[in-house]
Design a protein around this motif. Structure first.
Motif, PDB file in Angstrom:
ATOM      1  N   LYS A 114     134.387  40.893  99.158  1.00  0.00           N
ATOM      2  CA  LYS A 114     134.101  39.479  99.404  1.00  0.00           C
ATOM      3  C   LYS A 114     134.095  38.645  98.118  1.00  0.00           C
ATOM      4  O   LYS A 114     133.928  37.436  98.175  1.00  0.00           O
ATOM      5  CB  LYS A 114     132.782  39.342 100.142  1.00  0.00           C
ATOM      6  CG  LYS A 114     132.859  39.916 101.545  1.00  0.00           C
ATOM      7  CD  LYS A 114     131.587  39.711 102.304  1.00  0.00           C
ATOM      8  CE  LYS A 114     131.744  40.311 103.705  1.00  0.00           C
ATOM      9  NZ  LYS A 114     130.559  40.134 104.508  1.00  0.00           N
ATOM     10  N   ASP A 115     134.290  39.300  96.954  1.00  0.00           N
ATOM     11  CA  ASP A 115     134.371  38.560  95.688  1.00  0.00           C
ATOM     12  C   ASP A 115     135.639  37.717  95.662  1.00  0.00           C
ATOM     13  O   ASP A 115     136.684  38.139  96.156  1.00  0.00           O
ATOM     14  CB  ASP A 115     134.416  39.519  94.501  1.00  0.00           C
ATOM     15  CG  ASP A 115     133.052  40.096  94.157  1.00  0.00           C
ATOM     16  OD1 ASP A 115     132.071  39.722  94.799  1.00  0.00           O
ATOM     17  OD2 ASP A 115     132.995  40.931  93.240  1.00  0.00           O
ATOM     18  N   ASP A 116     135.540  36.547  95.061  1.00  0.00           N
ATOM     19  CA  ASP A 116     136.758  35.750  94.893  1.00  0.00           C
ATOM     20  C   ASP A 116     137.396  36.089  93.545  1.00  0.00           C
ATOM     21  O   ASP A 116     136.895  36.898  92.785  1.00  0.00           O
ATOM     22  CB  ASP A 116     136.469  34.256  95.029  1.00  0.00           C
ATOM     23  CG  ASP A 116     135.545  33.722  93.954  1.00  0.00           C
ATOM     24  OD1 ASP A 116     135.022  34.521  93.161  1.00  0.00           O
ATOM     25  OD2 ASP A 116     135.353  32.501  93.895  1.00  0.00           O
ATOM     26  N   GLY A 117     138.533  35.474  93.278  1.00  0.00           N
ATOM     27  CA  GLY A 117     139.242  35.748  92.030  1.00  0.00           C
ATOM     28  C   GLY A 117     140.348  36.771  92.213  1.00  0.00           C
ATOM     29  O   GLY A 117     140.438  37.733  91.469  1.00  0.00           O
ATOM     30  N   ILE A 118     141.180  36.562  93.240  1.00  0.00           N
ATOM     31  CA  ILE A 118     142.280  37.484  93.517  1.00  0.00           C
ATOM     32  C   ILE A 118     143.611  36.753  93.382  1.00  0.00           C
ATOM     33  O   ILE A 118     143.655  35.527  93.309  1.00  0.00           O
ATOM     34  CB  ILE A 118     142.189  38.089  94.938  1.00  0.00           C
ATOM     35  CG1 ILE A 118     142.340  36.991  96.003  1.00  0.00           C
ATOM     36  CG2 ILE A 118     140.912  38.884  95.112  1.00  0.00           C
ATOM     37  CD1 ILE A 118     142.689  37.516  97.384  1.00  0.00           C
ATOM     38  N   VAL A 119     144.664  37.545  93.369  1.00  0.00           N
ATOM     39  CA  VAL A 119     146.009  37.002  93.426  1.00  0.00           C
ATOM     40  C   VAL A 119     146.814  37.875  94.390  1.00  0.00           C
ATOM     41  O   VAL A 119     146.544  39.075  94.519  1.00  0.00           O
ATOM     42  CB  VAL A 119     146.675  36.925  92.034  1.00  0.00           C
ATOM     43  CG1 VAL A 119     147.015  38.282  91.490  1.00  0.00           C
ATOM     44  CG2 VAL A 119     147.896  36.040  92.052  1.00  0.00           C
ATOM     45  N   THR A 120     147.742  37.262  95.087  1.00  0.00           N
ATOM     46  CA  THR A 120     148.641  37.973  95.994  1.00  0.00           C
ATOM     47  C   THR A 120     150.063  37.764  95.519  1.00  0.00           C
ATOM     48  O   THR A 120     150.500  36.631  95.334  1.00  0.00           O
ATOM     49  CB  THR A 120     148.496  37.462  97.438  1.00  0.00           C
ATOM     50  OG1 THR A 120     147.157  37.676  97.864  1.00  0.00           O
ATOM     51  CG2 THR A 120     149.455  38.186  98.373  1.00  0.00           C
ATOM     52  N   ALA A 124     150.823  30.997  97.059  1.00  0.00           N
ATOM     53  CA  ALA A 124     150.008  29.808  96.800  1.00  0.00           C
ATOM     54  C   ALA A 124     148.931  29.618  97.857  1.00  0.00           C
ATOM     55  O   ALA A 124     147.911  28.985  97.607  1.00  0.00           O
ATOM     56  CB  ALA A 124     150.901  28.573  96.740  1.00  0.00           C
ATOM     57  N   ASN A 125     149.142  30.174  99.045  1.00  0.00           N
ATOM     58  CA  ASN A 125     148.223  29.936 100.154  1.00  0.00           C
ATOM     59  C   ASN A 125     147.322  31.131 100.456  1.00  0.00           C
ATOM     60  O   ASN A 125     146.898  31.312 101.586  1.00  0.00           O
ATOM     61  CB  ASN A 125     149.019  29.575 101.418  1.00  0.00           C
ATOM     62  CG  ASN A 125     149.815  28.309 101.227  1.00  0.00           C
ATOM     63  OD1 ASN A 125     149.397  27.414 100.507  1.00  0.00           O
ATOM     64  ND2 ASN A 125     150.968  28.241 101.851  1.00  0.00           N
ATOM     65  N   SER A 126     147.031  31.936  99.456  1.00  0.00           N
ATOM     66  CA  SER A 126     146.211  33.116  99.722  1.00  0.00           C
ATOM     67  C   SER A 126     144.744  32.732  99.912  1.00  0.00           C
ATOM     68  O   SER A 126     144.290  31.675  99.475  1.00  0.00           O
ATOM     69  CB  SER A 126     146.347  34.133  98.586  1.00  0.00           C
ATOM     70  OG  SER A 126     145.832  33.614  97.389  1.00  0.00           O
ATOM     71  N   GLU A 127     144.028  33.610 100.592  1.00  0.00           N
ATOM     72  CA  GLU A 127     142.581  33.425 100.754  1.00  0.00           C
ATOM     73  C   GLU A 127     141.906  33.706  99.412  1.00  0.00           C
ATOM     74  O   GLU A 127     142.521  34.235  98.497  1.00  0.00           O
ATOM     75  CB  GLU A 127     142.059  34.390 101.828  1.00  0.00           C
ATOM     76  CG  GLU A 127     142.656  34.151 103.203  1.00  0.00           C
ATOM     77  CD  GLU A 127     142.199  32.844 103.838  1.00  0.00           C
ATOM     78  OE1 GLU A 127     141.125  32.342 103.472  1.00  0.00           O
ATOM     79  OE2 GLU A 127     142.927  32.338 104.707  1.00  0.00           O
ATOM     80  N   SER A 128     140.636  33.410  99.310  1.00  0.00           N
ATOM     81  CA  SER A 128     139.954  33.559  98.015  1.00  0.00           C
ATOM     82  C   SER A 128     139.402  34.959  97.768  1.00  0.00           C
ATOM     83  O   SER A 128     139.094  35.300  96.641  1.00  0.00           O
ATOM     84  CB  SER A 128     138.828  32.532  97.892  1.00  0.00           C
ATOM     85  OG  SER A 128     137.840  32.775  98.877  1.00  0.00           O
ATOM     86  N   ASN A 129     139.291  35.790  98.837  1.00  0.00           N
ATOM     87  CA  ASN A 129     138.770  37.145  98.635  1.00  0.00           C
ATOM     88  C   ASN A 129     139.682  38.167  99.315  1.00  0.00           C
ATOM     89  O   ASN A 129     140.469  37.827 100.194  1.00  0.00           O
ATOM     90  CB  ASN A 129     137.323  37.273  99.120  1.00  0.00           C
ATOM     91  CG  ASN A 129     137.195  37.068 100.614  1.00  0.00           C
ATOM     92  OD1 ASN A 129     137.672  37.882 101.399  1.00  0.00           O
ATOM     93  ND2 ASN A 129     136.550  35.982 101.015  1.00  0.00           N
ATOM     94  N   ILE A 130     139.577  39.410  98.888  1.00  0.00           N
ATOM     95  CA  ILE A 130     140.484  40.460  99.367  1.00  0.00           C
ATOM     96  C   ILE A 130     140.344  40.700 100.867  1.00  0.00           C
ATOM     97  O   ILE A 130     141.346  40.846 101.571  1.00  0.00           O
ATOM     98  CB  ILE A 130     140.296  41.761  98.561  1.00  0.00           C
ATOM     99  CG1 ILE A 130     140.970  41.604  97.196  1.00  0.00           C
ATOM    100  CG2 ILE A 130     140.858  42.972  99.292  1.00  0.00           C
ATOM    101  CD1 ILE A 130     140.982  42.814  96.317  1.00  0.00           C
ATOM    102  N   LYS A 131     139.131  40.719 101.372  1.00  0.00           N
ATOM    103  CA  LYS A 131     138.932  40.982 102.797  1.00  0.00           C
ATOM    104  C   LYS A 131     139.678  39.964 103.663  1.00  0.00           C
ATOM    105  O   LYS A 131     140.434  40.332 104.559  1.00  0.00           O
ATOM    106  CB  LYS A 131     137.442  40.985 103.131  1.00  0.00           C
ATOM    107  CG  LYS A 131     137.158  41.286 104.581  1.00  0.00           C
ATOM    108  CD  LYS A 131     135.676  41.292 104.874  1.00  0.00           C
ATOM    109  CE  LYS A 131     135.479  41.585 106.351  1.00  0.00           C
ATOM    110  NZ  LYS A 131     134.096  41.492 106.752  1.00  0.00           N
TER     111      LYS A 131
END
Length: 162
Positions: free
Chosen positions: A52-58, A145-152
């Protein structure tokens, strides 16, 4: 053969990037944590990541031919066959004049409609993480560009796309 460093607007988290791969036979998504240091961090503690942490990239790869994921990790990078060509940990790289692409071309050459030029559009990319190395031969990639903010949430979003 040589290694070309690719600079993006983010840096791979050196501690726990926790990469995830989601794929079908046409598209592959690589999701991982990027470097994000809190301005209040005093350097004395370790932040353990959660889904649930933010700071991801896809990163989305188009028309990939093959990928590898696993060893070596950052401590054994010098054992990778491309290390002497400039391979670096915690970075994104492109292999110029890749032997892997040549091998894939040779394997496919038995196909009755094979054409060498079909393999000219492929590129060999390496995303080197802390505990794993991800390599792929694909036509290219883009940062979503439209990814969610967390991995889940991002895994759920990609699952709907695949």
């Amino acid at each position: 053969m040589k290694i070309e460093q690719i600079k993006e607007k983010f840096e791979i988290d050196a501690g726990a990037p926790m990469p995830r791969i989601l794929s079908n036979e046409h598209h592959l998504y690589l999701v991982f944590y990027i470097s994000k240091v809190s301005p209040n961090w005093d350097g004395t503690s370790v932040h353990v990541r959660s889904d649930k942490d933010d700071g991801i990239v896809t990163v989305k790869f188009t028309r990939f031919a093959q990928f590898k994921f696993g060893n070596p990790n950052d401590e054994a990078i010098h054992g990778h066959p491309l290390y002497d060509f400039g391979l670096e940990a915690y970075s994104i790289q492109k292999v110029i004049d890749s032997n892997w692409i040549k091998e894939l071309n040779a394997m496919n050459s038995v196909h009755p409609y094979h054409k060498d030029e079909h393999f000219e559009k492929y590129e060999h990319f390496i995303f080197f993480f802390h505990d794993t190395c991800f390599e792929i031969v694909a036509e290219g990639y883009s940062v979503e560009a439209n990814s969610e903010s967390n991995i889940k949430d991002e895994i759920q979003r990609i699952g709907r796309l695949l």
